[in-house]
Design a protein around this motif. Structure first.
Motif, PDB file in Angstrom:
ATOM      1  N   LEU A  23      24.426  36.335  35.339  1.00  0.00           N
ATOM      2  CA  LEU A  23      23.132  36.047  34.722  1.00  0.00           C
ATOM      3  C   LEU A  23      22.347  37.316  34.402  1.00  0.00           C
ATOM      4  N   MET A  24      22.928  38.484  34.718  1.00  0.00           N
ATOM      5  CA  MET A  24      22.305  39.777  34.462  1.00  0.00           C
ATOM      6  C   MET A  24      20.935  39.869  35.133  1.00  0.00           C
ATOM      7  N   LEU A  25      20.918  39.510  36.403  1.00  0.00           N
ATOM      8  CA  LEU A  25      19.694  39.577  37.206  1.00  0.00           C
ATOM      9  C   LEU A  25      19.844  40.661  38.267  1.00  0.00           C
ATOM     10  N   GLN A  26      18.816  41.442  38.452  1.00  0.00           N
ATOM     11  CA  GLN A  26      18.852  42.531  39.422  1.00  0.00           C
ATOM     12  C   GLN A  26      17.805  42.287  40.505  1.00  0.00           C
ATOM     13  N   ASP A  27      18.267  42.159  41.722  1.00  0.00           N
ATOM     14  CA  ASP A  27      17.408  42.085  42.896  1.00  0.00           C
ATOM     15  C   ASP A  27      18.022  43.042  43.898  1.00  0.00           C
ATOM     16  N   TRP A  28      17.603  44.304  43.858  1.00  0.00           N
ATOM     17  CA  TRP A  28      18.304  45.336  44.617  1.00  0.00           C
ATOM     18  C   TRP A  28      18.317  45.101  46.119  1.00  0.00           C
ATOM     19  N   PRO A  29      17.232  44.649  46.743  1.00  0.00           N
ATOM     20  CA  PRO A  29      17.319  44.350  48.184  1.00  0.00           C
ATOM     21  C   PRO A  29      18.392  43.309  48.496  1.00  0.00           C
ATOM     22  N   LEU A  30      18.469  42.267  47.661  1.00  0.00           N
ATOM     23  CA  LEU A  30      19.480  41.236  47.882  1.00  0.00           C
ATOM     24  C   LEU A  30      20.878  41.786  47.625  1.00  0.00           C
ATOM     25  N   VAL A  31      21.033  42.553  46.538  1.00  0.00           N
ATOM     26  CA  VAL A  31      22.340  43.110  46.197  1.00  0.00           C
ATOM     27  C   VAL A  31      22.853  44.007  47.321  1.00  0.00           C
ATOM     28  N   CYS A  32      21.977  44.826  47.868  1.00  0.00           N
ATOM     29  CA  CYS A  32      22.385  45.726  48.957  1.00  0.00           C
ATOM     30  C   CYS A  32      22.728  44.949  50.223  1.00  0.00           C
ATOM     31  N   ALA A  33      21.955  43.901  50.507  1.00  0.00           N
ATOM     32  CA  ALA A  33      22.242  43.079  51.687  1.00  0.00           C
ATOM     33  C   ALA A  33      23.574  42.344  51.517  1.00  0.00           C
ATOM     34  N   LEU A  34      23.838  41.862  50.305  1.00  0.00           N
ATOM     35  CA  LEU A  34      25.109  41.186  50.044  1.00  0.00           C
ATOM     36  C   LEU A  34      26.282  42.157  50.156  1.00  0.00           C
ATOM     37  N   ARG A  35      26.050  43.408  49.803  1.00  0.00           N
ATOM     38  CA  ARG A  35      27.115  44.409  49.920  1.00  0.00           C
ATOM     39  C   ARG A  35      27.526  44.578  51.382  1.00  0.00           C
ATOM     40  N   VAL A  36      26.547  44.649  52.259  1.00  0.00           N
ATOM     41  CA  VAL A  36      26.838  44.753  53.687  1.00  0.00           C
ATOM     42  C   VAL A  36      27.596  43.519  54.169  1.00  0.00           C
ATOM     43  N   ALA A  37      27.154  42.340  53.721  1.00  0.00           N
ATOM     44  CA  ALA A  37      27.819  41.096  54.117  1.00  0.00           C
ATOM     45  C   ALA A  37      29.244  41.034  53.573  1.00  0.00           C
ATOM     46  N   ALA A  38      29.462  41.558  52.354  1.00  0.00           N
ATOM     47  CA  ALA A  38      30.808  41.558  51.775  1.00  0.00           C
ATOM     48  C   ALA A  38      31.749  42.426  52.590  1.00  0.00           C
ATOM     49  N   LEU A  39      31.287  43.587  53.006  1.00  0.00           N
ATOM     50  CA  LEU A  39      32.124  44.465  53.808  1.00  0.00           C
ATOM     51  C   LEU A  39      32.427  43.836  55.167  1.00  0.00           C
ATOM     52  N   ARG A  40      31.476  43.110  55.700  1.00  0.00           N
ATOM     53  CA  ARG A  40      31.677  42.457  56.998  1.00  0.00           C
ATOM     54  C   ARG A  40      32.692  41.321  56.889  1.00  0.00           C
ATOM     55  N   ASN A  41      32.714  40.643  55.742  1.00  0.00           N
ATOM     56  CA  ASN A  41      33.555  39.459  55.584  1.00  0.00           C
ATOM     57  C   ASN A  41      34.869  39.716  54.853  1.00  0.00           C
ATOM     58  N   GLN A  42      35.143  40.962  54.468  1.00  0.00           N
ATOM     59  CA  GLN A  42      36.309  41.195  53.630  1.00  0.00           C
ATOM     60  C   GLN A  42      37.638  40.752  54.263  1.00  0.00           C
ATOM     61  N   PRO A  43      37.821  40.816  55.581  1.00  0.00           N
ATOM     62  CA  PRO A  43      39.115  40.339  56.117  1.00  0.00           C
ATOM     63  C   PRO A  43      39.356  38.858  55.858  1.00  0.00           C
ATOM     64  N   GLN A  44      38.286  38.070  55.734  1.00  0.00           N
ATOM     65  CA  GLN A  44      38.445  36.625  55.527  1.00  0.00           C
ATOM     66  C   GLN A  44      38.375  36.225  54.054  1.00  0.00           C
ATOM     67  N   MET A  45      38.118  37.174  53.163  1.00  0.00           N
ATOM     68  CA  MET A  45      37.968  36.846  51.747  1.00  0.00           C
ATOM     69  C   MET A  45      39.305  36.486  51.108  1.00  0.00           C
ATOM     70  N   GLN A  46      39.300  35.449  50.293  1.00  0.00           N
ATOM     71  CA  GLN A  46      40.452  35.097  49.489  1.00  0.00           C
ATOM     72  C   GLN A  46      40.556  36.055  48.298  1.00  0.00           C
ATOM     73  N   PRO A  47      41.740  36.184  47.690  1.00  0.00           N
ATOM     74  CA  PRO A  47      41.894  37.104  46.555  1.00  0.00           C
ATOM     75  C   PRO A  47      40.862  36.887  45.452  1.00  0.00           C
ATOM     76  N   GLN A  48      40.579  35.627  45.103  1.00  0.00           N
ATOM     77  CA  GLN A  48      39.599  35.364  44.051  1.00  0.00           C
ATOM     78  C   GLN A  48      38.223  35.878  44.433  1.00  0.00           C
ATOM     79  N   HIS A  49      37.856  35.722  45.714  1.00  0.00           N
ATOM     80  CA  HIS A  49      36.548  36.183  46.159  1.00  0.00           C
ATOM     81  C   HIS A  49      36.468  37.703  46.140  1.00  0.00           C
TER      82      HIS A  49
END
Length: 411
Positions: free
Chosen positions: A30-56
């Motif tokens: 949607l081309m939306l920028q919310d930098w606090p959310l994006v940065c928080a999601l980045r941390v969550a992505a790194l935390r969850n990467q072992p459980q992520m499916q290939p598509q995710h």
């Protein structure tokens, strides 16, 4: 979206890999920028990467690259799971790496080995629904992503290049041979004759200058819009697809999934030449050349004041992520514009000077030429979007055309 971002922040600790992927993918799409959310999601992505499916994994890497936020920490996990990726996943991660400043990352080498050693490029393995045209358009888009990624990063080997080219051309050949009607793709609404005729006095009519088998060169006058995304997204011009559909019978110029055969664009106020695929094979050949950077695009531009001859290259990043206007920004995407001053002239309508310059672009950011000219301090004339009112030359399109013809083409 603000409420959604707030809710996502509150639920962040409970997010799994799919949740993170879905949210960041949605914001990027949607081309939306919310930098606090994006940065928080980045941390969550790194935390969850072992459980992520290939598509995710692939969707997350693609989304962060689109948002211009590097997540190289996810790339090792992508390499380990790479054999499980589908073609879209491989295209997404390849595009993401090539679009970053780390285009020599081992992920591209691993992807190349997989593409050359597996059957994933087999066209028949990609058709999973009755809507063949839609499926084939998605398949060709993934192939084009891969061609661009490996070409742009300088990692396209002869073996992979030949496989990708053959696959893309085979798509075009097979679609041209098909006699099936599209099942779900509706033909776009054409502009009526009255709508077009009412504006012809002001804009002029497009013309086919060269017609080859499967490829045409079309002159686009000012006021016509290259509506590759469909007439529902028209901004202010007449739909050029309606003109092309009057001239051609192939389905490719009637399917929005194939962008009506267009491979590049010109802004509505601009005039110039366009390459159009008038059958599926012609479009595939143009796509290959475009993504391999073997098609050269050059422009003649009239700018305010005297463009210095010493300025021959403008390579500052352009931020074209947000809708509407683009602008120079250190966090934008790479943009490369080559400039040659042709001549300086005094204006007749007011005291001042204008410059005629030739431009070639290596990247295709939205409004790149206009943004780079403005950033250098020499905005394009008659440009009410990017030029200050004091430098907008009050001249009609016909007078501008005659000026360019007289000074560039010697007519």
């Amino acid at each position: 979206m603000t409420k959604l971002a707030q809710e996502a922040h509150q639920q962040m600790d409970r997010f799994g890999g799919q949740d993170v992927s879905n949210v960041v993918w949605s914001f990027a799409t949607l081309m939306l920028q919310d930098w606090p959310l994006v940065c928080a999601l980045r941390v969550a992505a790194l935390r969850n990467q072992p459980q992520m499916q290939p598509q995710h994994l692939s969707n997350t890497v693609w989304a962060y690259s689109t948002l211009q936020v590097p997540v190289l920490e996810l790339c090792p996990a992508c390499i380990v799971r790479l054999p499980e990726f589908d073609l879209q996943g491989l295209a997404n991660v390849s595009w993401a790496v090539a679009n970053s400043i780390y285009s020599d990352h081992p992920l591209l080498e691993a992807t190349e080995r997989l593409l050359c050693s597996s059957q994933i490029l087999d066209m028949h393995c990609q058709i999973t629904s009755a809507d063949v045209y839609w499926e084939m358009s998605r398949f060709s888009n993934h192939i084009c992503q891969l061609i661009w990624a490996f070409s742009f990063s300088g990692r396209l080997t002869p073996d992979l290049g030949e496989r990708l080219k053959r696959t893309l051309l085979d798509i075009g050949l097979n679609l041209d041979r098909m006699e099936l009607e599209p099942h779900s793709e509706r033909e776009p609404k054409k502009a009526t004759g009255a709508e077009i005729s009412s504006s012809l006095k002001e804009t002029g009519r497009p013309r086919i200058l060269t017609k080859l088998q499967g490829i045409s060169v079309i002159y686009k006058p000012p006021g016509w819009e290259v509506d590759a995304k469909g007439q529902s997204n028209l901004q202010s011009g007449l739909p050029l697809s309606a003109f092309v559909q009057e001239q051609e019978i192939s389905r490719v110029v009637r399917l929005a999934a194939f962008e009506y055969g267009f491979i590049h664009r010109l802004d509505v106020p601009s005039s110039g030449l366009l390459l159009v695929g008038t059958n599926f094979l012609g479009l595939a050949m143009l796509q290959w050349q475009m993504h391999m950077y073997s098609i050269s695009r050059e422009y003649v531009v009239l700018t305010a004041d005297c463009w210095p001859a010493v300025i021959g290259n403008v390579d500052v990043p352009v931020q074209d992520f947000l809708p509407g206007r683009s602008f120079v920004d250190a966090n934008g995407r790479p943009a490369d514009t080559r400039v040659k001053a042709i001549g300086h002239y005094e204006t007749l309508l007011r005291r001042g000077q204008v410059s005629l310059i030739g431009i070639a672009i290596y990247t295709g950011r939205r409004h790149q030429i206009r943004v780079h000219c403005q950033w250098q301090g020499f905005p394009t004339v008659t440009d009410e979007k990017y030029a200050a009112a004091t430098v907008v030359v009050q001249a009609c399109a016909a007078e501008r055309t005659e000026f360019v013809k007289a000074n560039v083409f010697g007519k």
